[in-house]
Design a protein around this motif. Structure first.
Motif, mmCIF file in Angstrom:
data_model
loop_
_atom_site.group_PDB
_atom_site.id
_atom_site.type_symbol
_atom_site.label_atom_id
_atom_site.label_comp_id
_atom_site.label_asym_id
_atom_site.label_seq_id
_atom_site.Cartn_x
_atom_site.Cartn_y
_atom_site.Cartn_z
ATOM 1 N N ASP A 1 -4.441 3.790 -3.778
ATOM 2 C CA ASP A 1 -4.141 3.075 -2.533
ATOM 3 C C ASP A 1 -5.329 3.125 -1.576
ATOM 4 O O ASP A 1 -5.655 2.121 -0.920
ATOM 5 C CB ASP A 1 -2.893 3.668 -1.870
ATOM 6 C CG ASP A 1 -1.625 3.419 -2.668
ATOM 7 O OD1 ASP A 1 -1.585 2.415 -3.409
ATOM 8 O OD2 ASP A 1 -0.681 4.213 -2.552
ATOM 9 N N THR B 1 -7.975 0.762 -2.891
ATOM 10 C CA THR B 1 -7.553 -0.620 -2.684
ATOM 11 C C THR B 1 -7.762 -1.041 -1.232
ATOM 12 O O THR B 1 -8.253 -2.140 -0.946
ATOM 13 C CB THR B 1 -6.082 -0.789 -3.082
ATOM 14 O OG1 THR B 1 -5.926 -0.458 -4.480
ATOM 15 C CG2 THR B 1 -5.612 -2.215 -2.860
ATOM 16 N N ARG B 2 -7.419 -0.153 -0.310
ATOM 17 C CA ARG B 2 -7.626 -0.469 1.112
ATOM 18 C C ARG B 2 -9.120 -0.609 1.419
ATOM 19 O O ARG B 2 -9.532 -1.522 2.146
ATOM 20 C CB ARG B 2 -7.002 0.620 1.992
ATOM 21 C CG ARG B 2 -5.486 0.609 2.024
ATOM 22 C CD ARG B 2 -4.963 1.501 3.139
ATOM 23 N NE ARG B 2 -5.389 2.885 2.981
ATOM 24 C CZ ARG B 2 -4.698 3.802 2.315
ATOM 25 N NH1 ARG B 2 -3.544 3.477 1.713
ATOM 26 N NH2 ARG B 2 -5.136 5.050 2.230
ATOM 27 N N ASP C 1 -3.359 -8.988 -1.601
ATOM 28 C CA ASP C 1 -2.075 -8.339 -1.847
ATOM 29 C C ASP C 1 -1.623 -8.618 -3.286
ATOM 30 O O ASP C 1 -1.848 -9.705 -3.822
ATOM 31 C CB ASP C 1 -1.017 -8.870 -0.874
ATOM 32 C CG ASP C 1 -1.287 -8.436 0.561
ATOM 33 O OD1 ASP C 1 -2.043 -7.464 0.755
ATOM 34 O OD2 ASP C 1 -0.756 -9.097 1.478
ATOM 35 N N GLY C 2 -0.983 -7.634 -3.876
ATOM 36 C CA GLY C 2 -0.492 -7.811 -5.237
ATOM 37 C C GLY C 2 -1.467 -7.367 -6.305
ATOM 38 O O GLY C 2 -1.122 -7.330 -7.485
ATOM 39 N N ARG D 1 -3.381 -4.394 -8.137
ATOM 40 C CA ARG D 1 -3.193 -2.958 -8.326
ATOM 41 C C ARG D 1 -4.367 -2.388 -9.117
ATOM 42 O O ARG D 1 -4.719 -2.903 -10.170
ATOM 43 C CB ARG D 1 -1.877 -2.683 -9.071
ATOM 44 C CG ARG D 1 -0.643 -3.146 -8.316
ATOM 45 C CD ARG D 1 -0.398 -2.308 -7.065
ATOM 46 N NE ARG D 1 0.753 -2.786 -6.297
ATOM 47 C CZ ARG D 1 0.689 -3.604 -5.269
ATOM 48 N NH1 ARG D 1 -0.496 -4.064 -4.859
ATOM 49 N NH2 ARG D 1 1.777 -3.984 -4.634
#
Length: 215
Positions: free
Chosen positions: A165, A168-169, A175-176, A178
């Motif tokens: 996470d 990713t940030r 969005d979506g 992973r």
């Protein structure tokens, strides 16, 4: 192409293929010189030849070049690595602390590979009952890239001691998406004929891994 049959692979090719598999290693020690021009694109093109559920092709590649973003990834590794060390005791903790587990400082290329779990490609074929197949398809692409890289004399290291996470940030992806893999890529300092963790005494080959169960 219509009317064109598959190529035939002889015994010599098959032997070389197994040799390639044997020499595919998780590399942590890289030279800092850049990849040859166009080579990263060639590796990604090869990765896109991997199989994917429903021909969904859900892999998404992000080259991480910005110093601030690389610093954020390194900070995540440091925090996660310290937490992992705390989970071991005694000699196992001492050994863990000595392991080289990433090439984030020296590898010239850092490549984040994501799964687009919201893709419309493939129309859900094969993934409605097993949605994890989308991520497995991305793993197949990573392995394809990895083997192709080895064939070019290039090393790859998969850094999994990360908070997905946080990464990713830091990379600000849609969005979506992973995170599946964070890869360090570059020319290795040395070529090892056996896994580094085996050589370091962390884990010997597991005989159970080769066992075939019949039902």
């Amino acid at each position: 192409m219509s009317g064109v049959g598959p190529p035939e692979f002889d015994a010599a090719f098959r032997e070389r293929l197994i040799e390639l598999f044997r020499w595919r290693r998780d590399v942590r020690r890289f030279r800092t010189d850049p990849l040859a021009a166009g080579l990263l694109d060639a590796l990604i093109d090869a990765a896109c030849l991997a199989p994917s559920v429903g021909f969904s092709q859900p892999w998404r590649f992000v080259t991480v070049d910005g110093p601030a973003r690389r610093d954020a990834v390194r900070a995540s590794f440091t925090a996660c690595n310290e937490a992992a060390l705390g989970g071991y005791k005694g000699e196992r903790a001492e050994l863990y602390a000595k392991l080289k587990l990433e090439g984030l400082t020296d590898a010239p290329v850092q490549l984040a590979v994501f799964c687009d779990e919201g893709t419309d490609a493939g129309h859900g074929l094969g993934s409605r009952t097993m949605p994890e197949m989308l991520r497995y398809s991305v793993v197949a692409a990573v392995q394809t890239l990895w083997l192709t890289a080895r064939a070019h004399g290039v090393g790859v290291g998969w850094v999994s001691i990360l908070d997905p996470d946080a990464v990713t940030r830091a990379l600000e992806v849609p969005d979506g998406w992973r995170l599946v893999a964070y890869l360090c890529i570059g020319y290795p300092v040395e070529a090892l004929p056996e896994p580094e963790l085996q050589r370091a005494g962390w884990q010997a080959p597991d005989p159970e891994a080769r066992r075939v169960w019949t039902r």
